[in-house]
Design a protein around this motif. Structure first.
Motif, PDB file in Angstrom:
ATOM      1  N   ARG A  20       0.829  -1.210   0.000  1.00  0.00           N
ATOM      2  CA  ARG A  20       0.000   0.000   0.000  1.00  0.00           C
ATOM      3  C   ARG A  20       0.860   1.256   0.000  1.00  0.00           C
ATOM      4  NH1 ARG A  20      -3.873  -1.307   4.559  1.00  0.00           N
ATOM      5  NH2 ARG A  20      -3.298  -3.475   4.201  1.00  0.00           N
ATOM      6  N   LEU A  21       1.958   1.201   0.748  1.00  0.00           N
ATOM      7  CA  LEU A  21       2.867   2.356   0.757  1.00  0.00           C
ATOM      8  C   LEU A  21       3.435   2.604  -0.640  1.00  0.00           C
ATOM      9  CD1 LEU A  21       4.925   2.136   4.066  1.00  0.00           C
ATOM     10  CD2 LEU A  21       3.911   4.196   3.089  1.00  0.00           C
ATOM     11  N   LYS A  22       3.769   1.506  -1.316  1.00  0.00           N
ATOM     12  CA  LYS A  22       4.364   1.645  -2.641  1.00  0.00           C
ATOM     13  C   LYS A  22       3.349   2.251  -3.620  1.00  0.00           C
ATOM     14  CE  LYS A  22       6.972  -0.622  -6.223  1.00  0.00           C
ATOM     15  NZ  LYS A  22       6.078  -0.162  -7.292  1.00  0.00           N
ATOM     16  N   ARG A  23       2.120   1.758  -3.542  1.00  0.00           N
ATOM     17  CA  ARG A  23       1.090   2.295  -4.425  1.00  0.00           C
ATOM     18  C   ARG A  23       0.935   3.792  -4.237  1.00  0.00           C
ATOM     19  NH1 ARG A  23      -3.888  -1.104  -2.667  1.00  0.00           N
ATOM     20  NH2 ARG A  23      -3.474  -3.084  -3.669  1.00  0.00           N
ATOM     21  N   SER A  24       0.829   4.205  -2.961  1.00  0.00           N
ATOM     22  CA  SER A  24       0.621   5.625  -2.696  1.00  0.00           C
ATOM     23  C   SER A  24       1.808   6.447  -3.174  1.00  0.00           C
ATOM     24  CB  SER A  24       0.396   5.871  -1.206  1.00  0.00           C
ATOM     25  OG  SER A  24      -0.795   5.245  -0.818  1.00  0.00           O
ATOM     26  N   SER A  25       3.011   5.930  -2.938  1.00  0.00           N
ATOM     27  CA  SER A  25       4.152   6.740  -3.372  1.00  0.00           C
ATOM     28  C   SER A  25       4.262   6.745  -4.894  1.00  0.00           C
ATOM     29  CB  SER A  25       5.443   6.300  -2.697  1.00  0.00           C
ATOM     30  OG  SER A  25       5.682   4.964  -2.984  1.00  0.00           O
ATOM     31  N   ASP A  26       3.892   5.632  -5.552  1.00  0.00           N
ATOM     32  CA  ASP A  26       3.846   5.620  -7.027  1.00  0.00           C
ATOM     33  C   ASP A  26       2.939   6.737  -7.535  1.00  0.00           C
ATOM     34  OD1 ASP A  26       5.518   3.525  -7.289  1.00  0.00           O
ATOM     35  OD2 ASP A  26       3.979   2.023  -7.797  1.00  0.00           O
ATOM     36  N   GLU A  27       1.768   6.811  -6.909  1.00  0.00           N
ATOM     37  CA  GLU A  27       0.802   7.810  -7.361  1.00  0.00           C
ATOM     38  C   GLU A  27       1.341   9.217  -7.118  1.00  0.00           C
ATOM     39  OE1 GLU A  27      -3.153   7.438  -5.765  1.00  0.00           O
ATOM     40  OE2 GLU A  27      -3.890   9.138  -6.942  1.00  0.00           O
ATOM     41  N   LEU A  28       1.971   9.373  -5.947  1.00  0.00           N
ATOM     42  CA  LEU A  28       2.513  10.693  -5.607  1.00  0.00           C
ATOM     43  C   LEU A  28       3.593  11.104  -6.610  1.00  0.00           C
ATOM     44  CD1 LEU A  28       2.192  12.860  -3.425  1.00  0.00           C
ATOM     45  CD2 LEU A  28       4.075  11.791  -2.184  1.00  0.00           C
ATOM     46  N   ILE A  29       4.455  10.134  -6.924  1.00  0.00           N
ATOM     47  CA  ILE A  29       5.528  10.431  -7.891  1.00  0.00           C
ATOM     48  C   ILE A  29       4.929  10.828  -9.232  1.00  0.00           C
ATOM     49  CG2 ILE A  29       7.412   9.383  -9.236  1.00  0.00           C
ATOM     50  CD1 ILE A  29       7.954   7.653  -6.682  1.00  0.00           C
TER      51      ILE A  29
ATOM     52  N   GLN B 249       5.294  14.406 -11.101  1.00  0.00           N
ATOM     53  CA  GLN B 249       5.847  14.526 -12.456  1.00  0.00           C
ATOM     54  C   GLN B 249       4.886  15.269 -13.388  1.00  0.00           C
ATOM     55  OE1 GLN B 249       6.509  10.394 -13.157  1.00  0.00           O
ATOM     56  NE2 GLN B 249       8.696  10.487 -12.609  1.00  0.00           N
ATOM     57  N   LEU B 250       3.596  15.080 -13.129  1.00  0.00           N
ATOM     58  CA  LEU B 250       2.600  15.699 -14.005  1.00  0.00           C
ATOM     59  C   LEU B 250       2.361  17.171 -13.676  1.00  0.00           C
ATOM     60  CD1 LEU B 250      -0.096  12.883 -14.261  1.00  0.00           C
ATOM     61  CD2 LEU B 250       1.569  13.583 -15.996  1.00  0.00           C
ATOM     62  N   SER B 251       2.700  17.546 -12.449  1.00  0.00           N
ATOM     63  CA  SER B 251       2.356  18.910 -12.041  1.00  0.00           C
ATOM     64  C   SER B 251       3.122  19.904 -12.900  1.00  0.00           C
ATOM     65  CB  SER B 251       2.617  19.116 -10.542  1.00  0.00           C
ATOM     66  OG  SER B 251       3.856  19.687 -10.337  1.00  0.00           O
ATOM     67  N   GLY B 252       2.387  20.896 -13.430  1.00  0.00           N
ATOM     68  CA  GLY B 252       2.990  21.906 -14.295  1.00  0.00           C
ATOM     69  C   GLY B 252       3.111  21.453 -15.739  1.00  0.00           C
TER      70      GLY B 252
ATOM     71  N   GLU C 125     -10.172  17.864 -15.479  1.00  0.00           N
ATOM     72  CA  GLU C 125     -11.243  18.854 -15.533  1.00  0.00           C
ATOM     73  C   GLU C 125     -10.821  20.165 -14.887  1.00  0.00           C
ATOM     74  OE1 GLU C 125     -14.364  16.640 -13.700  1.00  0.00           O
ATOM     75  OE2 GLU C 125     -14.513  15.304 -15.459  1.00  0.00           O
ATOM     76  N   ASN C 126     -10.009  20.031 -13.841  1.00  0.00           N
ATOM     77  CA  ASN C 126      -9.590  21.237 -13.134  1.00  0.00           C
ATOM     78  C   ASN C 126      -8.184  21.022 -12.594  1.00  0.00           C
ATOM     79  OD1 ASN C 126      -9.093  23.283 -11.361  1.00  0.00           O
ATOM     80  ND2 ASN C 126     -10.900  22.930 -10.066  1.00  0.00           N
ATOM     81  N   MET C 127      -7.204  21.598 -13.303  1.00  0.00           N
ATOM     82  CA  MET C 127      -5.805  21.374 -12.938  1.00  0.00           C
ATOM     83  C   MET C 127      -5.512  21.762 -11.492  1.00  0.00           C
ATOM     84  SD  MET C 127      -4.263  20.047 -15.548  1.00  0.00           S
ATOM     85  CE  MET C 127      -2.562  20.501 -15.874  1.00  0.00           C
ATOM     86  N   GLY C 128      -6.371  22.622 -10.947  1.00  0.00           N
ATOM     87  CA  GLY C 128      -6.148  23.102  -9.576  1.00  0.00           C
ATOM     88  C   GLY C 128      -6.273  22.004  -8.527  1.00  0.00           C
ATOM     89  N   THR C 129      -6.978  20.882  -8.849  1.00  0.00           N
ATOM     90  CA  THR C 129      -7.169  19.834  -7.830  1.00  0.00           C
ATOM     91  C   THR C 129      -5.931  18.964  -7.630  1.00  0.00           C
ATOM     92  OG1 THR C 129      -8.048  18.325  -9.479  1.00  0.00           O
ATOM     93  CG2 THR C 129      -9.651  19.639  -8.260  1.00  0.00           C
ATOM     94  N   LEU C 130      -4.948  19.113  -8.538  1.00  0.00           N
ATOM     95  CA  LEU C 130      -3.754  18.262  -8.441  1.00  0.00           C
ATOM     96  C   LEU C 130      -3.045  18.428  -7.096  1.00  0.00           C
ATOM     97  CD1 LEU C 130      -1.344  17.424 -11.267  1.00  0.00           C
ATOM     98  CD2 LEU C 130      -0.371  18.061  -9.072  1.00  0.00           C
ATOM     99  N   LYS C 131      -2.855  19.664  -6.695  1.00  0.00           N
ATOM    100  CA  LYS C 131      -2.170  19.933  -5.417  1.00  0.00           C
ATOM    101  C   LYS C 131      -2.924  19.283  -4.253  1.00  0.00           C
ATOM    102  CE  LYS C 131       1.523  22.300  -5.931  1.00  0.00           C
ATOM    103  NZ  LYS C 131       1.579  22.644  -7.349  1.00  0.00           N
ATOM    104  N   GLY C 132      -4.265  19.464  -4.301  1.00  0.00           N
ATOM    105  CA  GLY C 132      -5.086  18.917  -3.215  1.00  0.00           C
ATOM    106  C   GLY C 132      -4.942  17.403  -3.128  1.00  0.00           C
ATOM    107  N   ARG C 133      -4.956  16.749  -4.310  1.00  0.00           N
ATOM    108  CA  ARG C 133      -4.823  15.291  -4.343  1.00  0.00           C
ATOM    109  C   ARG C 133      -3.462  14.863  -3.784  1.00  0.00           C
ATOM    110  NH1 ARG C 133      -6.779  10.544  -3.478  1.00  0.00           N
ATOM    111  NH2 ARG C 133      -5.712   8.908  -4.642  1.00  0.00           N
TER     112      ARG C 133
ATOM    113  N   ILE D  88      -2.721  12.352  -0.642  1.00  0.00           N
ATOM    114  CA  ILE D  88      -1.886  11.140  -0.657  1.00  0.00           C
ATOM    115  C   ILE D  88      -0.790  11.221   0.399  1.00  0.00           C
ATOM    116  CG2 ILE D  88      -0.380   9.674  -2.051  1.00  0.00           C
ATOM    117  CD1 ILE D  88      -1.881  10.764  -4.499  1.00  0.00           C
ATOM    118  N   LYS D  89      -0.221  12.430   0.558  1.00  0.00           N
ATOM    119  CA  LYS D  89       0.802  12.576   1.607  1.00  0.00           C
ATOM    120  C   LYS D  89       0.219  12.209   2.967  1.00  0.00           C
ATOM    121  CE  LYS D  89       3.724  15.974  -0.637  1.00  0.00           C
ATOM    122  NZ  LYS D  89       3.778  17.426  -0.875  1.00  0.00           N
ATOM    123  N   GLY D  90      -1.023  12.639   3.175  1.00  0.00           N
ATOM    124  CA  GLY D  90      -1.705  12.292   4.433  1.00  0.00           C
ATOM    125  C   GLY D  90      -1.828  10.780   4.578  1.00  0.00           C
TER     126      GLY D  90
END
Ligand SMILES: Nc1nc2c(ncn2[C@@H]2O[C@H](COP(=O)(O)OP(=O)(O)O)[C@@H](O)[C@H]2O)c(=O)[nH]1
Ligand SMILES: [Mg+2]
Length: 634
Positions: free
Chosen positions: A373-382, A386-389, A599-607, A611-613
């Motif tokens: 589960r830790l790996k999945r979450s960190s995969d998603e975070l990575i 990478q996608l941000s910006g 749909e809304n690039m602004g939600t990326l930070k929130g997501r 995940i960090k949480g």
């Protein structure tokens, strides 16, 4: 009571409680993991509660008057300043007596009338029928009341000889018993069949249970004692007395009830004070005792080191008077050491081993699960960082890739649902092999085979049939389970290779212990039937009783096997479903979050913050799990 013994018993109880607490902590931990392993958490809770209730059972077995009760008084109850259990000349316990502490109920003496021997129910079942027992309150603070109440254990009564014969209490064909017949046609028999003493003594409260038994007569006619109570004791002390040596009936008890049955036993040569002779030197006396010990070891075919010498009576007197020289001379300390440093540690290790394998491998699996589960979450975070910006095109690509992964996963999951349906059917078929009805049919058929000829041959036939039919069902059930495990293993491998689900080993169903138990019962029956005492006489009562005892044991084994199979089914089938669902949920949320971002690039930070949480929560869970694993191993 020695300091050693008290300390070791308390220590055993504390360890038991600590182990139970860790297991409970782990069960809670599992419960918090989104209920994936609810079934396992329940099973752990059962294990913990069994640990808390565990008893260390020490049984004292011998012919009448060898000093069992006196030795129990000396070993455990000498701090009472007097004999707790009646063991003075001419007044001894007449019925098997179990001493324990149950703090849920007031201290009491419960007595089961001898007439209940006519009843079909086993002792174990009668124990749950309070109405059958006569009950007296005990006042631990009042030694006189205590002693008077416990005198009940010595009670006898007169019974017409015919009735005594019927319920196996008197044998009119045995020349050594014939003299017991009185002019009015009655014989003296024990008033009680079994006694339970619930007494708040520290050793008993710490989980010690003591079983005091009367002589050969009571053992021979209570098959349950030989078939289950004595074999289940953790230690058996077999007593002999120096003045009688090893008599025929001592040997009979030894062979029939102790040597073959108990896990751990020692011989105790009691009443050595009778060899103390002021006209002889200490070394002369010692040499005489040693000769008797060697003779005992030879006759019983026991190593010399397993024969102990003691004077229970002097040990008791010495403790009450505080005479330490006499106490040493009595030999009681070697028995205390034996209990404190061998019997108790052996039990401690066994308890730990019996739970450590299963719980240990569950903890290992949890570690793998949390790492996944830790790996999945960190995969998603990575991926998100990478996608941000980046531009929408890249995000769209990532979404499409994930969509494809999800679709392929859904196909696998749908395929598995078909397999799972089939497995469920197989599981039902497996359980039908072990059903209550099939047990009933087998028992009825066995009984009919035995009743058809109330002879030892009928008995062996009946038991053999019973045990073979049960055994073959257990065997077939195990085969079915093995096939299921193979199917499940393949499914797990597929999920692991194609979808990165954690690798999981499905445990095998192991019913070997119950099959062994059934085979042991056949051996038991054969020994019973070879016994000339049971062959010569047409002892219908004894045969019926023995059959009932055996059938009860067989039924117990079969029921335990069924419970084991039920648990196994759940452990084999439920977690995989939970893991599949969990993974689907994970893919769904991840996909939905990418959709939102599109749909809304602004939600990326929130997501990302979300995940960090999750990651920090998972880290906490992991730390907690490591702590549990460490405490468990330590
Ligand atoms: N001299 C002597 N007598 C003992 C000793 N232990 C027990 N007895 C006596 O042997 C008789 C039977 O003892 P008891 O404990 O009731 O035997 P049980 O039937 O095996 O429980 C009683 O009269 C006791 O006082 C001992 O170490 N030395
Ligand atoms: Mg006794």
């Amino acid at each position: 009571m020695s300091i050693h013994l008290e300390q070791e018993v308390t220590d055993l109880s504390e360890r038991r409680m600590r182990l139970a607490t860790v297991i409970d902590d782990y069960a809670d931990w599992l419960d918090r993991q989104h209920g994936i392993d609810a079934e396992r958490a329940l099973r752990l809770a059962d294990t913990a509660s069994a640990l808390r209730q565990d008893k260390l059972v020490v049984a004292f077995v011998a012919e009448f008057s060898r000093g069992k009760t006196e030795l129990i008084n000396a070993l455990f109850f000498s701090d009472h300043g007097q004999r707790l259990l009646p063991s003075d000349a001419g007044r001894t316990t007449m019925c098997p007596t179990e001493l324990f502490a149950n703090s849920d109920e007031a201290p009491s003496l419960s007595l089961l009338p001898i007439e209940t021997r006519r009843r079909e129910e086993s002792l174990a079942r009668l124990k749950h029928m309070p109405i059958e027992w006569s009950r007296l309150s005990l006042d631990p603070g009042d030694p006189r009341q205590l002693q008077e109440s416990l005198q009940k254990l010595t009670e006898t009564k007169l019974m017409p000889a015919v009735e005594a014969i019927e319920i196996g209490l008197w044998d009119n064909e045995d020349p050594s018993e014939r003299h017991q017949l009185r002019a009015d046609g009655t014989v003296e028999v024990p008033a009680w069949r079994y006694a339970m003493v619930n007494f708040p003594h520290p050793l008993l409260q710490a989980g010690l249970t003591i079983l005091d038994t009367p002589g050969l007569n009571a053992l021979g006619t209570e098959p349950e004692l030989t078939l289950s109570v004595i074999p289940n004791a953790h230690a058996v002390m077999f007593l002999l007395a120096t003045d009688t040596g090893v008599t025929r009936s001592d040997l009979e008890i030894w062979h029939k009830h102790v040597n073959r049955h108990s896990n751990y036993h020692v011989a105790v040569l009691n009443k050595i004070d009778m060899l103390w002779d002021e006209l002889k030197s200490d070394s002369e006396v010692q040499a005489i005792i040693e000769r008797q010990v060697e003779e005992t070891a030879r006759v019983l075919k026991l190593p010399r080191s397993r024969v102990f010498t003691v004077s229970a009576q002097k040990a008791l007197t010495a403790s009450i008077r505080g005479d330490s020289a006499l106490r040493v001379r009595s030999g009681i300390e070697s028995l205390e050491y034996l209990l404190a440093h061998q019997v108790i540690p052996a039990r401690r290790d066994m308890l730990y081993h019996s739970v450590s394998g299963e719980v240990g491998s569950m903890i290992d699996e949890s570690r793998v699960g949390i790492a996944t589960r830790l790996k999945r979450s960190s995969d998603e975070l990575i991926q998100l960082s990478q996608l941000s910006g980046k531009n929408r095109g890249l995000i769209e690509e990532a979404r499409a890739a994930l969509q494809k992964e999800k679709e392929s996963y859904d196909v696998t999951a749908a395929q598995f649902r078909v397999i799972r349906k089939m497995l469920k059917k197989q599981g039902e078929h497996l359980m039908s092999q072990l059903s209550e009805e099939s047990l009933h049919t087998i028992c009825e058929a066995g009984r009919a085979a035995m009743e058809a000829s109330m002879t030892t041959r009928g008995l062996t036939g009946g038991i053999r049939q019973l045990s073979e039919q049960m055994g073959s069902r257990l065997h077939y059930a195990t085969q079915l389970a093995d096939n299921m495990v193979d199917t499940l293993d393949q499914a797990y491998i597929h999920f692991y290779h194609h979808h990165h689900l954690p690798k999981t080993q499905v445990p095998r169903l192991d019913l070997g212990a119950y099959r062994n138990r059934l085979e042991a019962l056949i051996r038991e029956t054969e020994a019973f039937c070879r016994d000339p005492a049971n062959l010569m006489l047409e002892k219908r009562f004894m045969i019926r009783r023995f059959y009932a005892g055996l059938a009860d044991e067989a039924r117990k084994a079969f029921n335990l096997a069924r419970a084991e199979a039920e648990r196994w089914l759940r452990i084999a089938l439920d977690p995989i479903m939970a893991r599949i669902r969990e993974h689907k949920q994970y893919l769904d949320t991840r996909l939905a979050s990418l959709q939102h971002i599109l749909e809304n690039m602004g939600t990326l930070k929130g997501r990302m913050a979300q995940i960090k949480g999750q990651i920090s929560e998972l880290r906490n869970d992991k730390t907690e799990l490591m702590r549990i694993a460490e405490t468990f191993a330590g």
